[in-house]
Every structure is written in C-alpha cells, then in structure tokens.
Design a protein around this motif. Sequence first.
Motif, PDB file in Angstrom:
ATOM      1  N   UNK A  35       0.818  -1.212   0.000  1.00 31.16           N
ATOM      2  CA  UNK A  35       0.000   0.000   0.000  1.00 31.16           C
ATOM      3  C   UNK A  35       0.851   1.261   0.000  1.00 31.16           C
ATOM      4  N   UNK A  36       1.941   1.238   0.765  1.00 24.62           N
ATOM      5  CA  UNK A  36       2.834   2.395   0.836  1.00 24.62           C
ATOM      6  C   UNK A  36       3.404   2.724  -0.543  1.00 24.62           C
ATOM      7  N   UNK A  37       3.848   1.710  -1.271  1.00 25.33           N
ATOM      8  CA  UNK A  37       4.468   1.966  -2.580  1.00 25.33           C
ATOM      9  C   UNK A  37       3.466   2.543  -3.570  1.00 25.33           C
ATOM     10  N   UNK A  38       2.182   2.276  -3.406  1.00 23.76           N
ATOM     11  CA  UNK A  38       1.178   2.829  -4.320  1.00 23.76           C
ATOM     12  C   UNK A  38       0.965   4.328  -4.101  1.00 23.76           C
ATOM     13  N   UNK A  39       1.452   4.857  -2.987  1.00 25.10           N
ATOM     14  CA  UNK A  39       1.352   6.304  -2.735  1.00 25.10           C
ATOM     15  C   UNK A  39       2.448   7.089  -3.459  1.00 25.10           C
ATOM     16  N   UNK A  40       3.407   6.393  -4.043  1.00 27.01           N
ATOM     17  CA  UNK A  40       4.450   7.064  -4.816  1.00 27.01           C
ATOM     18  C   UNK A  40       3.852   7.418  -6.173  1.00 27.01           C
ATOM     19  N   UNK A  41       3.768   8.706  -6.466  1.00 28.87           N
ATOM     20  CA  UNK A  41       3.081   9.155  -7.684  1.00 28.87           C
ATOM     21  C   UNK A  41       3.810   8.781  -8.961  1.00 28.87           C
ATOM     22  N   UNK A  42       5.091   8.973  -8.999  1.00 30.34           N
ATOM     23  CA  UNK A  42       5.865   8.707 -10.207  1.00 30.34           C
ATOM     24  C   UNK A  42       5.978   7.202 -10.441  1.00 30.34           C
ATOM     25  N   UNK A  43       5.487   6.743 -11.592  1.00 27.88           N
ATOM     26  CA  UNK A  43       5.570   5.318 -11.908  1.00 27.88           C
ATOM     27  C   UNK A  43       7.016   4.862 -12.046  1.00 27.88           C
ATOM     28  N   UNK A  44       7.869   5.760 -12.502  1.00 29.72           N
ATOM     29  CA  UNK A  44       9.274   5.418 -12.665  1.00 29.72           C
ATOM     30  C   UNK A  44       9.937   5.160 -11.308  1.00 29.72           C
ATOM     31  N   UNK A  45       9.615   5.985 -10.328  1.00 32.00           N
ATOM     32  CA  UNK A  45      10.173   5.804  -8.981  1.00 32.00           C
ATOM     33  C   UNK A  45       9.512   4.607  -8.293  1.00 32.00           C
ATOM     34  N   UNK A  46       8.221   4.398  -8.559  1.00 28.48           N
ATOM     35  CA  UNK A  46       7.477   3.313  -7.923  1.00 28.48           C
ATOM     36  C   UNK A  46       7.880   1.937  -8.457  1.00 28.48           C
ATOM     37  N   UNK A  47       8.320   1.851  -9.693  1.00 28.65           N
ATOM     38  CA  UNK A  47       8.590   0.571 -10.362  1.00 28.65           C
ATOM     39  C   UNK A  47       9.502  -0.365  -9.566  1.00 28.65           C
ATOM     40  N   UNK A  48      10.662   0.085  -9.082  1.00 19.53           N
ATOM     41  CA  UNK A  48      11.494  -0.874  -8.327  1.00 19.53           C
ATOM     42  C   UNK A  48      10.826  -1.349  -7.034  1.00 19.53           C
ATOM     43  N   UNK A  49      10.044  -0.476  -6.394  1.00 19.90           N
ATOM     44  CA  UNK A  49       9.326  -0.888  -5.182  1.00 19.90           C
ATOM     45  C   UNK A  49       8.246  -1.920  -5.518  1.00 19.90           C
ATOM     46  N   UNK A  50       7.644  -1.784  -6.691  1.00 22.57           N
ATOM     47  CA  UNK A  50       6.639  -2.755  -7.129  1.00 22.57           C
ATOM     48  C   UNK A  50       7.267  -4.123  -7.371  1.00 22.57           C
ATOM     49  N   UNK A  51       8.458  -4.143  -7.940  1.00 26.29           N
ATOM     50  CA  UNK A  51       9.157  -5.417  -8.148  1.00 26.29           C
ATOM     51  C   UNK A  51       9.464  -6.062  -6.796  1.00 26.29           C
ATOM     52  N   UNK A  52       9.954  -5.264  -5.860  1.00 26.95           N
ATOM     53  CA  UNK A  52      10.255  -5.782  -4.518  1.00 26.95           C
ATOM     54  C   UNK A  52       8.978  -6.299  -3.851  1.00 26.95           C
ATOM     55  N   UNK A  53       7.881  -5.534  -3.975  1.00 27.35           N
ATOM     56  CA  UNK A  53       6.612  -5.973  -3.387  1.00 27.35           C
ATOM     57  C   UNK A  53       6.174  -7.314  -3.968  1.00 27.35           C
ATOM     58  N   UNK A  54       6.216  -7.451  -5.295  1.00 26.87           N
ATOM     59  CA  UNK A  54       5.781  -8.693  -5.924  1.00 26.87           C
ATOM     60  C   UNK A  54       6.623  -9.884  -5.460  1.00 26.87           C
ATOM     61  N   UNK A  55       7.915  -9.663  -5.317  1.00 22.16           N
ATOM     62  CA  UNK A  55       8.782 -10.742  -4.826  1.00 22.16           C
ATOM     63  C   UNK A  55       8.408 -11.125  -3.396  1.00 22.16           C
TER      64      UNK A  55
END
Length: 172
Positions: A33-53
């Motif tokens: 949920x925290x990573x979804x508050x990051x507006x920039x998709x470019x900045x959010x992308x690595x956090x999304x990969x970490x979340x999925x793992x």
Amino acid sequence: MSLFAQIREDWIAHGRDWTKPGFRAIAVHRFGNWRMRIRSKLVRAPFSVIYRMMFRFVRNRYGIELPYSAVIGRRVVIEHQSAIVIHGNSVIGDESIIRQGVTLGNKTLERPLDAPTLGKRVNVGAGAKILGAVSIGDGATVGANSVVVHDVPAGALAVGIPARVLERSIVG
C-alpha cells in the motif's frame, strides 16, 4: 500513519515477534500500500518489483495470500499460517483475528468482485469460509470450519455449514 508506525503497531499486535508468518504477511501488505502512494511510476517501479517478490514469497512459503488491494484495519492479527486466502476487495476491521485455513472470497464466478466485509474485533475461527458480499458485524465470531454466505450481526456467533447465526445471549 507512516509505514514504519503501522508495521510497529502490527509487530506489537503479533506479540513483538517478527518471525510470525502473519506479521510478515501484514508487513508486506502495508509495504504494498505504501508503494502505491508514490506518484511517479518510474520511482514506484522498483518498489513494485520488490513488493511482488515479497508477496510471492509469503504466499508460497507461508500459504497466506493477502493482496495489497484488500483493506486491512489496524492491529489485525493473522494467528497461524497456511491456506489463508483474502480476496483483493475484502475489508477487515481493526483488531480482528484471522486463523489458518480461512478464506474470504467471492461466491460465484458471475460476481467476481463481491467480497466480505469484516467489522472491528471479528474473530474468525480456523478453516472458516466467508463467501460473497456479506458483512460480519463488530465483535462477531465465526466458528471453526463454518461457511458464511449471509450477513452476521454485531456480537453474534455464526457456526455450521451453512452457518447459522446465534445471538451471544443464547451462547453465554
């Protein structure tokens, strides 16, 4: 509330034991949920990969499927691991307890977005299945291995297959 504060509160609710699979699942959920508050998709992308793992690790290692899209209240405790499936549209209220083998999911393929809503301080017994767009009231208890397909009022006890609702005054 900050991510760190939420995770600390969950850690305390889980008996200050960071090794509990339930705590780890909720911590990953909070991170998602925290990573979804990051507006920039470019900045959010690595956090999304970490979340999925981390999500897949918790799901495959502990058997707890808790997607970030589910709404989880404060101090929710997942008591034991294994075979826990939470629908992405489910809502779980503050201070609720979920035990092993619990499913919060949809009832039919025709209505895939229907999901249960649990109130505050709901106690869900091991192996319980809560299916469809049902509402479980504050302070209610769902007995072990019950299958709930209808609303349960606040403070009531639901037991059986399909679950019957008993008022608290009847059961003591």
